[in-house]
Design a protein around this motif. Structure first.
Motif, mmCIF file in Angstrom:
data_model
loop_
_atom_site.group_PDB
_atom_site.id
_atom_site.type_symbol
_atom_site.label_atom_id
_atom_site.label_comp_id
_atom_site.label_asym_id
_atom_site.label_seq_id
_atom_site.Cartn_x
_atom_site.Cartn_y
_atom_site.Cartn_z
ATOM 1 N N SER A 221 6.592 -4.937 -24.833
ATOM 2 C CA SER A 221 5.179 -5.071 -25.035
ATOM 3 C C SER A 221 4.368 -4.635 -23.959
ATOM 4 C CB SER A 221 5.105 -6.688 -24.969
ATOM 5 O OG SER A 221 5.478 -7.342 -23.795
ATOM 6 N N ASN A 222 3.543 -3.911 -24.289
ATOM 7 C CA ASN A 222 2.430 -3.306 -23.100
ATOM 8 C C ASN A 222 1.148 -2.656 -23.900
ATOM 9 O OD1 ASN A 222 2.789 -0.410 -23.751
ATOM 10 N ND2 ASN A 222 4.914 -0.941 -23.426
ATOM 11 N N ASN A 223 0.183 -2.437 -23.318
ATOM 12 C CA ASN A 223 -1.142 -1.811 -23.726
ATOM 13 C C ASN A 223 -0.948 -0.502 -24.365
ATOM 14 O OD1 ASN A 223 -1.220 -0.416 -21.444
ATOM 15 N ND2 ASN A 223 -2.914 -1.348 -20.723
ATOM 16 N N GLU A 224 0.193 0.261 -24.555
ATOM 17 C CA GLU A 224 0.198 1.534 -24.995
ATOM 18 C C GLU A 224 1.103 1.439 -26.126
ATOM 19 O OE1 GLU A 224 -1.238 4.188 -24.010
ATOM 20 O OE2 GLU A 224 -1.926 3.422 -22.049
ATOM 21 N N ILE A 225 1.415 0.475 -26.717
ATOM 22 C CA ILE A 225 2.012 0.698 -27.957
ATOM 23 C C ILE A 225 1.317 0.803 -29.280
ATOM 24 C CG2 ILE A 225 3.174 -1.125 -29.796
ATOM 25 C CD1 ILE A 225 4.807 -0.657 -27.042
ATOM 26 N N ASP A 226 1.649 2.001 -30.036
ATOM 27 C CA ASP A 226 0.555 2.425 -30.923
ATOM 28 C C ASP A 226 0.644 1.819 -32.408
ATOM 29 O OD1 ASP A 226 -1.215 4.685 -29.896
ATOM 30 O OD2 ASP A 226 0.879 5.038 -29.200
ATOM 31 N N LEU A 227 2.110 1.571 -32.722
ATOM 32 C CA LEU A 227 2.431 1.074 -34.019
ATOM 33 C C LEU A 227 3.929 0.579 -33.798
ATOM 34 C CD1 LEU A 227 2.885 3.561 -36.855
ATOM 35 C CD2 LEU A 227 3.074 4.111 -34.396
ATOM 36 N N VAL A 228 4.360 -0.125 -35.022
ATOM 37 C CA VAL A 228 5.706 -0.414 -35.088
ATOM 38 C C VAL A 228 6.245 -0.030 -36.387
ATOM 39 C CG1 VAL A 228 5.723 -2.614 -33.540
ATOM 40 C CG2 VAL A 228 5.085 -2.729 -35.879
ATOM 41 N N ALA A 229 7.789 0.088 -36.398
ATOM 42 C CA ALA A 229 8.539 0.256 -37.556
ATOM 43 C C ALA A 229 9.959 0.104 -37.474
ATOM 44 C CB ALA A 229 8.553 1.876 -37.471
ATOM 45 N N PRO A 230 10.532 0.003 -38.626
ATOM 46 C CA PRO A 230 11.827 -0.742 -38.650
ATOM 47 C C PRO A 230 12.771 -0.147 -37.315
ATOM 48 C CG PRO A 230 11.085 0.030 -40.911
ATOM 49 C CD PRO A 230 10.219 0.555 -40.036
ATOM 50 N N GLY A 231 13.563 -1.266 -36.942
ATOM 51 C CA GLY A 231 14.225 -0.807 -35.930
ATOM 52 C C GLY A 231 15.622 -2.031 -35.634
ATOM 53 N N MET A 232 15.747 -2.626 -36.682
ATOM 54 C CA MET A 232 16.940 -3.420 -36.877
ATOM 55 C C MET A 232 17.659 -3.139 -37.896
ATOM 56 S SD MET A 232 15.698 -7.071 -35.106
ATOM 57 C CE MET A 232 17.173 -7.743 -34.840
ATOM 58 N N ASN A 233 19.136 -3.088 -37.879
ATOM 59 C CA ASN A 233 19.957 -2.896 -38.671
ATOM 60 C C ASN A 233 19.511 -1.511 -39.448
ATOM 61 O OD1 ASN A 233 21.873 -5.078 -38.418
ATOM 62 N ND2 ASN A 233 20.180 -6.166 -38.855
ATOM 63 N N VAL A 234 19.095 -0.431 -38.793
ATOM 64 C CA VAL A 234 18.900 0.790 -39.672
ATOM 65 C C VAL A 234 19.979 1.527 -40.051
ATOM 66 C CG1 VAL A 234 17.515 2.973 -39.277
ATOM 67 C CG2 VAL A 234 16.474 0.848 -38.313
ATOM 68 N N LEU A 235 20.086 1.947 -41.070
ATOM 69 C CA LEU A 235 21.162 2.812 -41.524
ATOM 70 C C LEU A 235 20.579 4.096 -41.458
ATOM 71 C CD1 LEU A 235 24.092 3.082 -43.268
ATOM 72 C CD2 LEU A 235 22.403 2.727 -45.527
ATOM 73 N N SER A 236 21.702 4.984 -41.150
ATOM 74 C CA SER A 236 21.359 6.486 -40.923
ATOM 75 C C SER A 236 22.816 7.034 -40.657
ATOM 76 C CB SER A 236 20.457 6.747 -39.778
ATOM 77 O OG SER A 236 20.078 8.010 -40.004
ATOM 78 N N THR A 237 22.875 8.513 -40.414
ATOM 79 C CA THR A 237 23.965 9.047 -40.059
ATOM 80 C C THR A 237 24.461 8.884 -38.827
ATOM 81 O OG1 THR A 237 22.256 10.991 -39.443
ATOM 82 C CG2 THR A 237 23.145 11.068 -41.616
ATOM 83 N N TYR A 238 25.864 9.271 -38.920
ATOM 84 C CA TYR A 238 26.753 9.034 -37.461
ATOM 85 C C TYR A 238 27.416 10.132 -37.287
ATOM 86 C CZ TYR A 238 28.751 6.366 -33.674
ATOM 87 O OH TYR A 238 29.171 6.015 -32.537
ATOM 88 N N ILE A 239 27.935 10.317 -36.091
ATOM 89 C CA ILE A 239 28.931 11.454 -35.922
ATOM 90 C C ILE A 239 30.137 11.465 -36.698
ATOM 91 C CG2 ILE A 239 28.079 12.103 -33.506
ATOM 92 C CD1 ILE A 239 30.128 10.208 -32.491
#
Length: 327
Positions: A221-239
């Protein structure tokens, strides 16, 4: 110099068997709702400055247009940007995994990826980190390659003048710079945690929420945060051609990087010209919904790419401008 930039801590929640779906983070960002009008990000180049990438992954091999290694991994072979962490591969997939009927799809599934490796495993600590010089070199290389977006899910507590200058060089070339806010948060809005480069006013700093639209317990948290987006249990590609669910603001930032790839194409259609970096920032913030948290936690709110169209359906065309939040 003793200071180093590090991989922003992230958490591997689980590995997932091969599947064919659009991840919840992509749908929550409303990306599919504007895919047709934005050409799915086609032709937009995003530089992913991270731990490298699995260039053979079936969902990424057609999206990667090149890469470079700035670390001393693999005998400093500049052409070998192998990801030994999985972090960079996960980030890349959220941005632009191909919509190919298998695995997962990214926010901008036809955008192009330039993979720039700046973080490698420290032989002493085992952590993934890199020098400021490597990151600065990667930013300058991205500028030379004329990318439109730079995505960085890395950071450190040290405000390095050379890093700040490199970010400013990118912005001056009309490049959007997206950064993960950091995972040192304590769940309170009245305390301040800064990570750089996310702490620079010139970048787009992205915090994390879960799929219930609640602020993630770890997000800075700080005064430079612009927006938020999904960041928990995010499904994506892996090695290794695999898939994984991960948590961290490292997972939030690529949602916004992919979103901007869509907005670049959408802007060209709507305005019949290429938009400037400040104009694209305004278009992004126009597509946010406040969640009721203080601005130090959520900035302007959560990413909602189809918001103007949804509002127009009810109230008519939305006409609004936004500038960067200054407390």
């Amino acid at each position: 110099m003793s200071q180093k930039l590090s991989l922003i801590p992230f958490y591997i929640e689980s590995f997932v068997e091969p599947l064919a779906e659009i991840p919840q983070g992509v749908t929550m960002s409303q990306a599919p709702e504007i895919w047709d009008r934005s050409e799915k990000g086609k032709g937009v180049v995003v530089a992913v400055i991270d731990t490298g990438c699995d260039s053979r992954h079936p969902d990424l091999k057609d999206r990667i247009i090149g890469g470079r290694n700035f670390t001393d991994d693999d005998q400093s072979d500049a052409n070998n940007f192998t990801d030994y962490s999985g972090h960079g591969t996960h980030v890349a997939g959220t941005i632009a995994a191909s919509l190919n009927g298998q695995g997962v799809a990214g926010v901008a599934p036809e955008a192009d990826l330039l993979i720039l490796k700046v973080l490698r495993k420290d032989p002493v600590t085992g952590n993934f980190s890199g020098t400021y010089e490597w990151v600065i070199q990667a930013i300058d290389y991205a500028i030379e390659q004329k990318v439109q977006i730079i995505s960085m899910s890395l950071g450190g507590p040290y405000n390095h003048p050379g890093l700040h200058a490199a970010v400013k060089r990118a912005i001056s070339k009309n490049i959007l710079v997206v950064c993960a806010a950091g995972n040192e948060g304590d769940g309170r809005h009245d305390t301040t945690e800064f990570s750089y480069p996310a702490g620079y006013n010139e970048v787009i700093s992205v915090g994390a929420i879960d799929f219930e639209k609640r602020s993630a317990y770890f997000t800075n948290s700080n005064n430079e945060i612009d927006l938020v987006a999904p960041g928990m249990n995010v499904l994506s590609t892996y090695i290794g051609g695999r898939y994984a669910q991960m948590s961290g603001t490292s997972m939030s930032a690529p949602h916004v990087s992919g979103a901007l790839a869509l907005l670049i194409n959408l802007g060209k259609k709507e305005f019949e010209r290429e938009l400037t970096e400040p104009e694209l920032y305004a278009q992004l913030i126009k597509r946010t919904i406040p969640l009721g948290y203080p601005k130090t936690l959520e900035g302007n709110g959560r990413l909602a790419l189809a918001l103007p169209e949804k509002v127009a359906e009810v109230f008519g065309p939305l006409n609004m401008t936004n500038t960067r939040y200054t407390p």
